[in-house]
Structures are given as C-alpha cells and as structure tokens.
Design an enzyme around this catalytic site. Structure first.
Site, PDB file in Angstrom:
ATOM      1  N   GLU A 179      -4.490   2.379  -3.994  1.00  0.00           N
ATOM      2  CA  GLU A 179      -3.130   2.482  -4.050  1.00  0.00           C
ATOM      3  C   GLU A 179      -2.713   0.875  -3.432  1.00  0.00           C
ATOM      4  O   GLU A 179      -1.704   0.826  -3.106  1.00  0.00           O
ATOM      5  CB  GLU A 179      -2.773   3.627  -3.221  1.00  0.00           C
ATOM      6  CG  GLU A 179      -3.146   3.611  -1.706  1.00  0.00           C
ATOM      7  CD  GLU A 179      -4.560   4.078  -1.220  1.00  0.00           C
ATOM      8  OE1 GLU A 179      -4.862   4.503  -0.318  1.00  0.00           O
ATOM      9  OE2 GLU A 179      -5.301   4.358  -2.409  1.00  0.00           O
ATOM     10  N   ASP A 184       0.912  -1.329   0.136  1.00  0.00           N
ATOM     11  CA  ASP A 184      -0.005  -0.110   0.039  1.00  0.00           C
ATOM     12  C   ASP A 184       0.817   1.141   0.159  1.00  0.00           C
ATOM     13  O   ASP A 184       1.831   1.416   0.800  1.00  0.00           O
ATOM     14  CB  ASP A 184      -0.898  -0.073   1.247  1.00  0.00           C
ATOM     15  CG  ASP A 184      -1.883   1.056   1.350  1.00  0.00           C
ATOM     16  OD1 ASP A 184      -3.098   0.766   0.496  1.00  0.00           O
ATOM     17  OD2 ASP A 184      -1.687   2.230   1.490  1.00  0.00           O
ATOM     18  N   ASN A 213      -2.144  12.912  -3.855  1.00  0.00           N
ATOM     19  CA  ASN A 213      -2.979  13.590  -4.778  1.00  0.00           C
ATOM     20  C   ASN A 213      -3.681  15.148  -4.329  1.00  0.00           C
ATOM     21  O   ASN A 213      -3.911  15.801  -5.235  1.00  0.00           O
ATOM     22  CB  ASN A 213      -4.554  12.649  -4.818  1.00  0.00           C
ATOM     23  CG  ASN A 213      -4.234  11.540  -5.592  1.00  0.00           C
ATOM     24  OD1 ASN A 213      -3.571  11.586  -6.747  1.00  0.00           O
ATOM     25  ND2 ASN A 213      -4.918  10.308  -5.329  1.00  0.00           N
TER      26      ASN A 213
END
Length: 302
Positions: free
Chosen positions: A202, A159, A167
């Site tokens: 992710e 992860d 982002n």
C-alpha cells in the site's frame, strides 16, 4: 520466362554472370562477322574493352541485386541495439524481397511484443502506476538531469492508512478498489513527466523534477484531500493516507537515500496521527542526515 527471372535471385545472378562472362566472346564474334577477319591489335583491344565492360556490368548488377541485403544487415543491427523495427517492405518478388518482407513483419511484431512485455514487467496492474523496478531504472536519469540543469527534485512517499484493516474488514476486492482509486488520484495530481510508482503493498513513491519541498508538500496535500473525499469503501468509510516529503540533493543523493529520508517523514506522519503530510529539509552539507538532524517544516492534520 521473364516472370521467373524476376521472382528468382538465383536466375538473376546466373543471367548476370552469363552475360558478363560471354560479353567478350560476343563482341569478338560480332567483329569477325562484320569484317571476316581478326586483326590482332583490334581484337585484343576489343576483347579487353568487352572484358572491362562485362566486369563492370557484373559488379554493378551484383551491387544492385544485393543492396537490399546491406539494408537488411543495417536493420538487424539497429534492431539489436534499439529494438526498433525498420520499415523495409520491398516490392521485389525474389528471395531477397521475401526475406526482407518477412524480416520487417517479424521485427515489427517482435518489437510490439517486447514493448508489451516491458510495460507489463514495469507496471502495476491494480493501480495503473509503474512499479518499483521501473522507478529504480528511471530515477537515475531524473537525478542526473536535475544535477546537470541545477533544478530541484522532491520526493513523496505515500502509505494508505490502516490498509490491512480494510482488507480484513471488507475483503481483498475492497482493498484492490482502494488501491485502484489511489492510483487514479495520484495520476490526476501529477504532471506527465513526474515519476510515480507503487513500491509496496500500500506504499507509493513519487519523484517530482523541478519541485522544491514546499511545492511537493502542496501536491501531497492535494492527493491527501482527494483521497479523503472518495467513497470507494463500504459503509461510507473514508480512505486516508499519510505522506513523507523530502527535497532531494541531486549532487549527492541517490534514489535509496531520497526514499529513506522520505520514509523517516512518513513514519513521523504515522506516529502523529496519520492522514497528514510531514516534510523535512536537510543541511546540504550532510548527505545522510539522521532523524535528529531533520526538521519538520510542516505537519498538517486532516
């Protein structure tokens, strides 16, 4: 005229039928012209032989003319079962040749289109890895092989750390670049027969046939270090990831239970400060261990 016959199955069938049915009459006529009389016994024998010869000629011609249809039928069944197109290109110029060539071209194009659509449906365009659907479809075969051959199989769940913050701070283009880079690193560190997929925003999952937990943790750490060394984010910000590793029990495990155990270790790595690998080994007699039953074998800081 001969060219028209070659290009028409109908004319070929009509010609074969005409010759076959008229062969006894032709034989009797030739016999009469040569002898100027018809001996009953000889005539009956001649007609019988000519009828048999005509029938054999008709059936043989039909068998030869229709043989491509039998091959076409087999190709249709093969395509329905395996979606693999057979090369049936024909040099014949009649209707069967046209149909055979058209079918061969159509199935070849359709097979390529299906392969493209299947690849698109099971691939992640951002990372270049496969997706969860593909992993779910292919994991049972890997587990069955490990169970049959008695070899190990390990799982890694990865992860990316603070991906939402990436982002938010740098925009989704930067997030996509981070995912693309992560996919490239994963592919570079795995073997051709390992299974790797992006299973969430992710989150990535890897199944490693023939690996025990120690080898899987070495691979996870190699991926972790390569990710941390990348410069894909603005302002020189490092991209890190956390990893959960577990060794599968092929005799009792399914993909879901393997990923659950790896997830437990992933969250432990997250709670331990991120950018690390956490692995556990379970008691072979307990297929669904709780977190209390798990033991951390190795937790490595960046």
């Amino acid at each position: 005229m001969f060219a028209r016959i070659r290009s028409s199955l109908t004319l070929k069938l009509f010609l074969a039928s005409f010759v076959s049915t008229h062969l006894p009459l032709v034989a009797a006529l030739i016999y009469y012209l040569q002898n100027r009389h018809l001996d009953p016994i000889v005539t009956i024998g001649l007609l019988l032989a000519a009828t048999i010869a005509g029938t054999a000629l008709c059936l043989g011609t039909l068998w030869t003319l229709l043989n491509p249809l039998r091959e076409l039928r087999g190709a249709i069944w093969q395509f329905r079962k395996s979606r693999s197109a057979a090369d049936l290109r024909s040099t014949r110029r009649d209707e069967i040749g046209l149909i055979t060539n058209a079918f061969s071209m159509l199935t070849s194009e359709l097979s390529r289109t299906i392969a493209t659509l299947e690849h698109q449906a099971t691939s992640d365009v951002v990372t270049g890895l496969r997706n969860r659907r593909w992993l779910v479809d292919n994991a049972p075969a890997a587990l069955a092989r490990a169970r049959r051959e008695g070899t190990g199989l390990a799982a890694i769940v990865m992860d990316l750390d603070h991906f939402k913050a990436i982002n938010d701070r740098h925009g989704h283009d930067a997030g996509d670049r981070a995912l693309t880079a992560a996919g490239a690193v994963v592919l570079s560190c795995l073997r051709p027969y390992d299974l790797a997929a992006r299973i969430g925003g992710e989150e990535f999952a890897m199944l490693l046939p023939g690996c025990d937990q120690r080898a899987a943790m070495d691979i996870a750490n190699r991926i972790r270090l390569q990710l941390a060394a990348l410069s894909v984010l603005p302002d020189g910000e490092r991209m890190t990831a956390s990893f959960g590793v577990c060794e599968a029990l092929p005799q009792i495990d399914g993909l879901s239970s393997i990923l659950k155990r790896a997830d437990v270790n992933l969250y432990r790595a997250k709670r331990g400060g991120r950018n690390r690998v956490s692995g556990s080994q379970v008691d072979a007699g307990k297929p669904s261990p709780s977190m209390r039953e798990e033991r951390i074998n190795s937790t490595r800081d960046a």
